[in-house]
Write an enzyme that holds these catalytic residues in place. Structure first.
Site, PDB file in Angstrom:
ATOM      1  N   LYS A   9       0.826  -1.216   0.000  1.00 38.80           N
ATOM      2  CA  LYS A   9       0.000   0.000   0.000  1.00 38.80           C
ATOM      3  C   LYS A   9       0.862   1.268   0.000  1.00 38.80           C
ATOM      4  CE  LYS A   9      -2.375  -0.757   3.836  1.00 38.80           C
ATOM      5  NZ  LYS A   9      -1.923  -2.114   4.237  1.00 38.80           N
TER       6      LYS A   9
ATOM      7  N   ARG B 235     -10.204   0.821   8.551  1.00 35.34           N
ATOM      8  CA  ARG B 235      -9.756  -0.550   8.785  1.00 35.34           C
ATOM      9  C   ARG B 235     -10.806  -1.356   9.550  1.00 35.34           C
ATOM     10  NH1 ARG B 235      -3.920   0.825   8.679  1.00 35.34           N
ATOM     11  NH2 ARG B 235      -2.662  -1.053   8.636  1.00 35.34           N
TER      12      ARG B 235
ATOM     13  N   ARG C  68      11.305  -5.765   5.050  1.00 32.86           N
ATOM     14  CA  ARG C  68      11.017  -4.350   4.796  1.00 32.86           C
ATOM     15  C   ARG C  68      11.916  -3.429   5.629  1.00 32.86           C
ATOM     16  NH1 ARG C  68       5.002  -1.960   4.919  1.00 32.86           N
ATOM     17  NH2 ARG C  68       4.924  -2.617   7.096  1.00 32.86           N
TER      18      ARG C  68
ATOM     19  N   ARG D   4      10.622  -1.184  11.045  1.00 29.56           N
ATOM     20  CA  ARG D   4       9.518  -0.763  11.915  1.00 29.56           C
ATOM     21  C   ARG D   4       9.393  -1.706  13.106  1.00 29.56           C
ATOM     22  NH1 ARG D   4       4.267   0.451   8.208  1.00 29.56           N
ATOM     23  NH2 ARG D   4       3.301  -0.688   9.922  1.00 29.56           N
TER      24      ARG D   4
ATOM     25  N   ARG E  60      -1.323  -8.444  13.417  1.00 31.51           N
ATOM     26  CA  ARG E  60      -1.831  -7.521  12.382  1.00 31.51           C
ATOM     27  C   ARG E  60      -2.633  -8.274  11.325  1.00 31.51           C
ATOM     28  NH1 ARG E  60       3.654  -5.020  10.726  1.00 31.51           N
ATOM     29  NH2 ARG E  60       2.531  -3.729   9.222  1.00 31.51           N
TER      30      ARG E  60
END
Ligand code: AMP
Length: 217
Positions: free
Chosen positions: A14, A89, A128, A161, A172
């Site tokens: 995203k 969400r 990531r 992160r 998540r």
């Protein structure tokens, strides 16, 4: 007018596609995740409330999140379009937006959903690396920065992160299936929903999404 919602599971890409869309279509990028991370790094009351919740992979309570987005959508730069990234969400968030958007003359008119199989999501999240300054996102294997550990866009040192670990990712993903996926039917019923396969690669994905946005402008 492009009043867009970008949705998809954590790791679907995203943030990467959002940056390309907002640059190409000159829209304000409203990422609730970025706004929360900014509040955390500034140590604001909102940041203090959200920090532990986010690091564990849980969702910030609807009331706080809705208020944050409401204030942001009222700003002048959203008058000629916006891209919401990571909001709504939950169904209550979507209901709140459905009431708010038309009342301020800024109703959502397009929902872009990007999906990727679970196994791929985990490897994307584990590799990531993000820029804490400009928010650009890289991957240690699939999308390496030109210089190891350095942001291509602004030269800052990349970080991982705090919620990009296996335990938080699991939470998540569970939250995504439980709370966010029901939005697919919600937006199908509104006639706004468009699905894209996030496995095609970010260049092809951007081309496909751009085509839809140009047609909808
Ligand atoms: P993201 O950068 O979109 O992955 O968001 C990072 C984290 O911020 C999420 O895992 C949540 O903890 C929190 N967050 C972002 N957007 C929302 C939202 N719309 N509702 C609740 N929590 C959110």
């Amino acid at each position: 007018m492009l009043n867009i919602i970008l949705m998809g599971p954590p790791g679907a890409g995203k943030g990467t596609i959002a940056k390309k869309i907002v640059d190409a279509f000159e829209l304000p990028h409203i990422s609730t995740g970025d706004m929360f991370r900014e509040a955390i790094s500034q140590g604001t009351p909102l940041g203090l409330q959200a920090k532990a919740i986010i690091e564990a992979g849980n969702l910030v309570p609807d009331e706080l999140t809705i208020e944050l987005v409401k204030e942001r959508l009222l700003k002048d730069d959203c008058a000629s379009g916006y891209l919401l990234d990571g909001f709504p969400r939950t169904i209550p968030q979507a209901e709140a937006l459905k009431a708010l958007g038309p009342s301020i003359g800024r109703p959502v008119n397009l929902v872009v959903d990007i999906t990727v199989p679970d196994e791929e999501l985990l490897s994307r999240i584990a590799g990531r690396r993000v820029c804490p300054k400009c928010g650009a996102s890289f991957h240690v294997v699939n999308m390496k920065p030109r210089l190891d550990g350095i942001c291509d866009r602004c030269g800052s040192t990349l970080i991982q992160r705090k919620d990009d670990n296996a335990d938080s990712f699991k939470v998540r993903l569970e939250n995504y299936y439980k709370s966010t996926q029901p939005l697919v039917d919600f937006y199908k019923a509104e006639g706004l929903y468009h699905h894209f396969d996030g496995m095609v690669g970010h260049i092809a994905l951007f081309e496909e999404v751009s085509k839809l946005l140009k047609e909808s402008k």
